[in-house]
Design a protein around this motif. Structure first.
Motif, short mmCIF file in Angstrom:
data_model
loop_
_atom_site.label_atom_id
_atom_site.label_comp_id
_atom_site.label_asym_id
_atom_site.label_seq_id
_atom_site.Cartn_x
_atom_site.Cartn_y
_atom_site.Cartn_z
N TYR A 167 42.61 34.12 -81.46
CA TYR A 167 43.61 34.80 -82.34
C TYR A 167 44.54 33.75 -82.92
O TYR A 167 44.86 33.71 -84.24
CB TYR A 167 44.10 36.19 -82.15
N GLU A 168 45.07 33.31 -82.07
CA GLU A 168 46.46 32.24 -82.26
C GLU A 168 45.93 31.05 -82.93
O GLU A 168 46.63 30.65 -83.79
CB GLU A 168 47.10 31.97 -80.86
N GLY A 204 45.62 31.75 -86.66
CA GLY A 204 46.79 31.65 -87.29
C GLY A 204 47.41 33.20 -87.33
O GLY A 204 48.39 33.61 -87.97
N ARG A 223 49.60 36.42 -85.41
CA ARG A 223 50.62 36.22 -84.55
C ARG A 223 50.49 37.59 -84.15
O ARG A 223 50.57 38.84 -84.68
CB ARG A 223 51.71 36.12 -85.52
N HIS A 248 51.98 41.34 -82.52
CA HIS A 248 53.29 41.88 -82.88
C HIS A 248 53.42 42.82 -81.48
O HIS A 248 54.49 42.87 -80.98
CB HIS A 248 52.98 42.59 -84.46
N PHE A 265 48.22 42.49 -84.68
CA PHE A 265 48.44 40.95 -84.96
C PHE A 265 48.78 41.07 -86.41
O PHE A 265 48.00 41.42 -87.44
CB PHE A 265 47.27 40.25 -84.97
N HIS A 266 49.56 40.07 -86.73
CA HIS A 266 49.93 39.63 -88.17
C HIS A 266 48.98 38.64 -88.96
O HIS A 266 48.58 37.93 -88.17
CB HIS A 266 51.56 39.14 -88.42
N PRO A 325 47.45 35.93 -90.85
CA PRO A 325 47.87 34.45 -91.47
C PRO A 325 48.07 34.53 -92.76
O PRO A 325 47.38 35.32 -93.50
CB PRO A 325 46.69 33.37 -91.05
N GLU A 359 48.61 43.83 -90.88
CA GLU A 359 48.23 43.56 -89.48
C GLU A 359 46.87 44.00 -89.18
O GLU A 359 46.35 44.86 -90.01
CB GLU A 359 49.17 44.59 -88.53
#
Length: 250
Positions: free
Chosen positions: A153-154, A157, A159, A161, A190-191, A193, A202
């Motif tokens: 996931y990182e 892109g 992020r 939460h 996750f936010h 990208p 999200e």
């Protein structure tokens, strides 16, 4: 009547309970070994129940606060008793708690997840009164497969939460019914990208974990199933990106 009030009627020396974890760091699917030390007070005591609970913070059981957990949810428990605790005696009980594969985790890639909390709670019941005085917070670290997904996931892109545990007393929502086995699940937020054109959104991802594989539900959509027997990061990354874009593409 509260247990401590009841115990005071037995004399000045009340019994005590102390639970010690073999480790403060566990994994989903691995056993948790506990040692419970009970010391008798000024009188013999008939203990109805000694119960060890593995509890988590559940988002929908708290009135407010991002990390409050005044009303934790019991994931699994082991109960012993009844037994007698003689005055002045020291009893030791070794208890093993089987941690389920679906256990919500508090850490991924070595870092604490915002909103995720787990503890061992000790409950002692005497004469109809219950004391839940011993409450020991522990760490549940992600499995290698779960850690890999955080990395994927990182790389895409996203992020991280926060983490939320959801509990349903009713049947699971249709979107998570593929292979459910519990009435709770961990939701990882996750936010998106910036390049995905979902600014401010999200992606709520649910991982339903098994002994040999896991289901990844992106944003409440049907899952992609990933097997531990083929943990090729590049293949997993392609499968995850393809699956997420299939449901989140505009």
């Amino acid at each position: 009547m509260a247990l401590r009030t009841f115990l005071r009627t037995l004399g000045s020396n009340a019994p005590s309970v102390d639970t010690v974890t073999g480790t403060g760091r566990i994994l989903p699917g691995a056993p948790l070994d506990l040692t419970v030390h009970l010391r008798g007070g000024g009188a013999d005591l008939d203990v109805e129940r000694l119960r060890l609970e593995l509890v988590v913070r559940a988002e929908d059981r708290e009135a407010d606060g991002s990390t409050a957990w005044n009303n934790p949810y019991v994931v699994t428990a082991v109960t012993e008793g009844p037994f007698r605790l003689p005055a002045g005696a020291h009893l030791t009980r070794e208890v093993r708690v089987d941690v389920p594969w679906t256990m919500p985790f508090t850490h991924a890639r070595g870092e604490r997840l915002r909103g995720s909390r787990v503890a061992v709670r000790t409950e002692l019941a005497v004469d109809g009164a219950v004391d839940r005085g011993d409450f020991d917070e522990i760490e549940v670290h992600a499995l290698p497969a779960q850690d890999m997904l955080f990395g994927i996931y990182e790389d895409l892109g996203f992020r991280f939460h926060e983490s939320e545990v959801k509990v349903f007393s009713q049947p699971w929502p249709e979107r998570y019914r593929s292979r459910r086995s519990t009435d709770y699940w961990q939701e990882l937020d996750f936010h998106f990208p910036d390049s995905w054109d979902y600014k401010g959104w999200e992606l709520e991802t649910v991982l339903i974990t098994f002994a040999d594989e896991l289901d990844l539900h992106p944003g409440g959509n049907p899952p992609v199933t990933l097997s531990y027997a083929d943990m090729d990061r590049e293949k997993w990354a392609q499968a995850v990106e393809r699956h997420v874009r299939r449901h989140w593409n505009r």
